[in-house]
Design a protein around this motif. Structure first.
Motif, PDB file in Angstrom:
ATOM      1  N   MET A  98       0.817  -1.209   0.000  1.00  0.00           N
ATOM      2  CA  MET A  98       0.000   0.000   0.000  1.00  0.00           C
ATOM      3  C   MET A  98       0.857   1.268   0.000  1.00  0.00           C
ATOM      4  O   MET A  98       0.415   2.322  -0.420  1.00  0.00           O
ATOM      5  N   ASP A  99       2.101   1.123   0.519  1.00  0.00           N
ATOM      6  CA  ASP A  99       2.915   2.319   0.693  1.00  0.00           C
ATOM      7  C   ASP A  99       3.213   3.017  -0.629  1.00  0.00           C
ATOM      8  O   ASP A  99       3.141   4.238  -0.723  1.00  0.00           O
ATOM      9  N   TRP A 100       3.568   2.225  -1.649  1.00  0.00           N
ATOM     10  CA  TRP A 100       3.911   2.852  -2.936  1.00  0.00           C
ATOM     11  C   TRP A 100       2.705   3.523  -3.563  1.00  0.00           C
ATOM     12  O   TRP A 100       2.827   4.541  -4.238  1.00  0.00           O
ATOM     13  N   THR A 101       1.519   2.958  -3.319  1.00  0.00           N
ATOM     14  CA  THR A 101       0.309   3.602  -3.866  1.00  0.00           C
ATOM     15  C   THR A 101       0.057   4.926  -3.144  1.00  0.00           C
ATOM     16  O   THR A 101      -0.317   5.921  -3.770  1.00  0.00           O
ATOM     17  N   ARG A 102       0.280   4.912  -1.827  1.00  0.00           N
ATOM     18  CA  ARG A 102       0.097   6.164  -1.067  1.00  0.00           C
ATOM     19  C   ARG A 102       1.077   7.235  -1.534  1.00  0.00           C
ATOM     20  O   ARG A 102       0.705   8.395  -1.681  1.00  0.00           O
ATOM     21  N   VAL A 103       2.329   6.792  -1.757  1.00  0.00           N
ATOM     22  CA  VAL A 103       3.347   7.741  -2.230  1.00  0.00           C
ATOM     23  C   VAL A 103       2.942   8.299  -3.588  1.00  0.00           C
ATOM     24  O   VAL A 103       3.033   9.514  -3.834  1.00  0.00           O
ATOM     25  N   SER A 104       2.470   7.405  -4.458  1.00  0.00           N
ATOM     26  CA  SER A 104       2.060   7.843  -5.802  1.00  0.00           C
ATOM     27  C   SER A 104       0.897   8.823  -5.725  1.00  0.00           C
ATOM     28  O   SER A 104       0.890   9.857  -6.404  1.00  0.00           O
ATOM     29  N   VAL A 105      -0.068   8.479  -4.878  1.00  0.00           N
ATOM     30  CA  VAL A 105      -1.249   9.357  -4.751  1.00  0.00           C
ATOM     31  C   VAL A 105      -0.826  10.702  -4.180  1.00  0.00           C
ATOM     32  O   VAL A 105      -1.274  11.761  -4.651  1.00  0.00           O
ATOM     33  N   ASN A 106       0.056  10.657  -3.195  1.00  0.00           N
ATOM     34  CA  ASN A 106       0.533  11.917  -2.606  1.00  0.00           C
ATOM     35  C   ASN A 106       1.255  12.760  -3.644  1.00  0.00           C
ATOM     36  O   ASN A 106       1.137  13.985  -3.647  1.00  0.00           O
ATOM     37  N   PHE A 107       2.005  12.076  -4.521  1.00  0.00           N
ATOM     38  CA  PHE A 107       2.724  12.786  -5.583  1.00  0.00           C
ATOM     39  C   PHE A 107       1.739  13.449  -6.550  1.00  0.00           C
ATOM     40  O   PHE A 107       1.889  14.621  -6.912  1.00  0.00           O
ATOM     41  N   LEU A 108       0.715  12.646  -6.947  1.00  0.00           N
ATOM     42  CA  LEU A 108      -0.287  13.185  -7.870  1.00  0.00           C
ATOM     43  C   LEU A 108      -1.110  14.296  -7.217  1.00  0.00           C
ATOM     44  O   LEU A 108      -1.586  15.217  -7.883  1.00  0.00           O
ATOM     45  N   ASN A 109      -1.247  14.169  -5.920  1.00  0.00           N
ATOM     46  CA  ASN A 109      -2.082  15.100  -5.158  1.00  0.00           C
ATOM     47  C   ASN A 109      -1.438  16.448  -4.931  1.00  0.00           C
ATOM     48  O   ASN A 109      -2.122  17.396  -4.556  1.00  0.00           O
ATOM     49  N   TRP A 110      -0.137  16.507  -5.076  1.00  0.00           N
ATOM     50  CA  TRP A 110       0.629  17.675  -4.657  1.00  0.00           C
ATOM     51  C   TRP A 110       0.018  19.013  -5.120  1.00  0.00           C
ATOM     52  O   TRP A 110      -0.204  19.909  -4.305  1.00  0.00           O
ATOM     53  N   PRO A 111      -0.299  19.158  -6.440  1.00  0.00           N
ATOM     54  CA  PRO A 111      -0.886  20.457  -6.850  1.00  0.00           C
ATOM     55  C   PRO A 111      -2.231  20.738  -6.197  1.00  0.00           C
ATOM     56  O   PRO A 111      -2.534  21.876  -5.842  1.00  0.00           O
ATOM     57  N   VAL A 112      -3.030  19.671  -6.028  1.00  0.00           N
ATOM     58  CA  VAL A 112      -4.355  19.859  -5.408  1.00  0.00           C
ATOM     59  C   VAL A 112      -4.177  20.286  -3.946  1.00  0.00           C
ATOM     60  O   VAL A 112      -4.856  21.198  -3.463  1.00  0.00           O
ATOM     61  N   VAL A 113      -3.242  19.619  -3.256  1.00  0.00           N
ATOM     62  CA  VAL A 113      -2.993  19.936  -1.845  1.00  0.00           C
ATOM     63  C   VAL A 113      -2.532  21.385  -1.706  1.00  0.00           C
ATOM     64  O   VAL A 113      -3.016  22.123  -0.840  1.00  0.00           O
ATOM     65  N   LYS A 114      -1.620  21.793  -2.562  1.00  0.00           N
ATOM     66  CA  LYS A 114      -1.098  23.174  -2.500  1.00  0.00           C
ATOM     67  C   LYS A 114      -2.211  24.190  -2.731  1.00  0.00           C
ATOM     68  O   LYS A 114      -2.293  25.199  -2.032  1.00  0.00           O
ATOM     69  N   THR A 115      -3.056  23.881  -3.720  1.00  0.00           N
ATOM     70  CA  THR A 115      -4.177  24.787  -4.007  1.00  0.00           C
ATOM     71  C   THR A 115      -5.121  24.858  -2.816  1.00  0.00           C
ATOM     72  O   THR A 115      -5.556  25.946  -2.416  1.00  0.00           O
ATOM     73  N   LEU A 116      -5.411  23.669  -2.246  1.00  0.00           N
ATOM     74  CA  LEU A 116      -6.324  23.637  -1.094  1.00  0.00           C
ATOM     75  C   LEU A 116      -5.723  24.352   0.114  1.00  0.00           C
ATOM     76  O   LEU A 116      -6.445  25.010   0.872  1.00  0.00           O
ATOM     77  N   GLU A 117      -4.417  24.211   0.288  1.00  0.00           N
ATOM     78  CA  GLU A 117      -3.760  24.884   1.420  1.00  0.00           C
ATOM     79  C   GLU A 117      -3.888  26.400   1.296  1.00  0.00           C
ATOM     80  O   GLU A 117      -4.132  27.094   2.280  1.00  0.00           O
ATOM     81  N   LYS A 118      -3.720  26.881   0.061  1.00  0.00           N
ATOM     82  CA  LYS A 118      -3.872  28.328  -0.166  1.00  0.00           C
ATOM     83  C   LYS A 118      -5.320  28.746   0.105  1.00  0.00           C
ATOM     84  O   LYS A 118      -5.566  29.773   0.728  1.00  0.00           O
ATOM     85  N   PHE A 119      -6.232  27.921  -0.364  1.00  0.00           N
ATOM     86  CA  PHE A 119      -7.650  28.207  -0.148  1.00  0.00           C
ATOM     87  C   PHE A 119      -7.963  28.195   1.356  1.00  0.00           C
ATOM     88  O   PHE A 119      -8.685  29.058   1.863  1.00  0.00           O
ATOM     89  N   GLN A 120      -7.376  27.202   2.048  1.00  0.00           N
ATOM     90  CA  GLN A 120      -7.622  27.079   3.487  1.00  0.00           C
ATOM     91  C   GLN A 120      -7.107  28.308   4.236  1.00  0.00           C
ATOM     92  O   GLN A 120      -7.797  28.857   5.100  1.00  0.00           O
ATOM     93  N   SER A 121      -5.879  28.726   3.894  1.00  0.00           N
ATOM     94  CA  SER A 121      -5.323  29.872   4.605  1.00  0.00           C
ATOM     95  C   SER A 121      -6.130  31.130   4.311  1.00  0.00           C
ATOM     96  O   SER A 121      -6.265  32.003   5.163  1.00  0.00           O
ATOM     97  N   PHE A 122      -6.714  31.202   3.112  1.00  0.00           N
ATOM     98  CA  PHE A 122      -7.538  32.363   2.774  1.00  0.00           C
ATOM     99  C   PHE A 122      -8.871  32.326   3.524  1.00  0.00           C
ATOM    100  O   PHE A 122      -9.296  33.317   4.113  1.00  0.00           O
ATOM    101  N   THR A 123      -9.500  31.149   3.506  1.00  0.00           N
ATOM    102  CA  THR A 123     -10.831  31.054   4.130  1.00  0.00           C
ATOM    103  C   THR A 123     -10.769  30.973   5.644  1.00  0.00           C
ATOM    104  O   THR A 123     -11.748  31.276   6.317  1.00  0.00           O
TER     105      THR A 123
END
Lengths: 233, 172
Positions: A1-26
């Motif tokens: 499962m670890d490699w899938t989590r790493v892959s998902v986290n890698f793919l998620n990176w732009p979404v996470v960054k966008t959400l973090e900016k949104f979170q800090s704004f809201t």
């Protein structure tokens, strides 16, 4: 499962960054009460720290003042009674200050009062057990026998109702220049000699008058003195 | 795979990335809409049986990646939930559900998911595969807010689904 989590986290990176900016704004809107509370706490801390800074600054000034005073006491040839100014009329109509030394400390009427560095402040006019009243040299009631340095011209310095000092009764044949220093001459015995009164600002007369006059800028800060010394004869 | 299936597959992947990012950014302890779960409800309503079942299984499998439960819990929840929604919309109500019936479907599915998860943990503990979950830990007032979030996201996801498949899927 670890490699899938790493892959998902890698793919998620732009979404996470966008959400973090949104979170800090809201988060500003969602945590408005918390921010208001933090603001009030921080404001209180700023007030406390400002008070601390003010106290520190005051202590620093007092330290400097006392160090100067201590230096003056150790260098002076006179017997000095250190005192603290306890009351001062802000408008200074009366041209007097109270000090926290009185009869019990050896203060007597007529004694000269000086600030550190030997600057003349006034004269003791009223003595109680623990406090005394000091008439400032800017009072018209105080007259000081003075001498101009370097010319050696002698005269009387008197107050002009709190508006400044006037050097009077100087012989016309004496030479006085602006910036000349005026010191106590010691004549009359009320004020010991060589205490600095001030500096000549302007020579006023010189025409048909009998005596020369000059306006004097007092050397001592008469409004800001906290520590003074009563000079025992 | 048909064009519709590819679109749904990509939609599931995108929603999974969004949900996992949401969990990562906001604390997992905070209440967040169950986006993939809601999408599987939408798929159960809109897609044929076998296709819907496979997509629900796939969505459950994706959720298992970050699952802290027993393996298979989310797959089980989504597949059972697919079954309930599928048979409800085919046998009891219409497939073209109204706002009210859609809301009821989401509310019931959300509550049902909690019960299914608890039952799954009971089975696992019976088989000595792990400890049973405490029902109190699953059942709290937070479920009310979860239903509200799920309802809001259900209508948004229906809207996106309609946009994605407006030219491919026949209207009801």
């Amino acid at each position: 499962m670890d490699w899938t989590r790493v892959s998902v986290n890698f793919l998620n990176w732009p979404v996470v960054k966008t959400l973090e900016k949104f979170q800090s704004f809201t988060s500003v809107f969602f945590n408005i009460r918390e921010i208001a509370e933090q603001n009030s706490i921080l404001s209180r801390q700023v007030e406390e720290l400002s008070l601390e800074v003010a106290r520190g600054q005051k202590a620093k000034n007092e330290n400097k003042l006392l160090s100067e005073a201590l230096g003056f006491v150790s260098q002076s040839n006179h017997e000095l009674i250190p005192a603290q100014v306890i009351t001062f009329d802000i408008f200074n109509f009366s041209q007097t200050v109270s000090i926290n030394r009185g009869r019990n400390h050896g203060v007597e009427e007529g004694l000269a009062v000086v600030a550190s560095k030997g600057l003349l402040v006034g004269v003791v006019t009223e003595v109680l057990d623990h406090t005394s009243q000091v008439e400032l040299i800017t009072s018209s009631a105080v007259k000081v026998n003075a001498e101009v340095v370097p010319s050696g011209a002698s005269g009387i310095v008197r107050g002009e109702h709190g508006l400044g000092l006037l050097l009077d009764l100087v012989s016309q044949d004496e030479i006085i220049n602006p910036k000349d220093r005026v010191i106590t001459s010691g004549l009359g015995g009320q004020f010991p000699k060589n205490f600095l009164i001030g500096e000549v600002h302007e020579v006023i007369s010189g025409g048909p008058e009998l005596f020369l006059q000059a306006s004097i800028i007092p050397a001592a800060n008469l409004r800001g003195n906290k520590i003074v010394f009563v000079v025992k004869k | 795979m048909s064009k519709i299936q590819i679109k749904i597959f990509l939609y599931i992947c995108a929603i999974f990335l969004l949900e996992s990012a949401l969990v990562k950014v906001y604390s997992p302890t905070r209440l967040l809409p169950q986006l993939l779960f809601i999408l599987s409800v939408t798929i159960a309503i809109r897609r044929p049986a076998v296709e819907g079942l496979w997509f629900s299984f796939f969505a459950g499998l994706l959720l298992e990646i970050f699952s802290g439960q027993f393996f298979g819990a989310y797959i089980f929840v989504l597949v059972v939930n697919w079954g309930v929604v599928f048979f409800t919309t085919r046998k009891i109500t219409s497939q073209d559900i109204s706002v009210a019936s859609g809301a009821l479907m989401v509310a019931i599915s959300t509550l049902l998911a909690v019960i299914i998860l608890y039952l799954y943990s009971l089975i696992c503990s019976f088989l000595r595969l792990g400890d049973r979950l405490a029902f109190e830990s699953l059942w709290s007032f937070g479920i009310f807010w979860l239903i509200v979030f799920n309802l809001a996201s259900f209508h948004i996801m229906q809207f996106i689904y309609n946009i994605l498949l407006r030219n491919d899927e026949k209207p009801f």
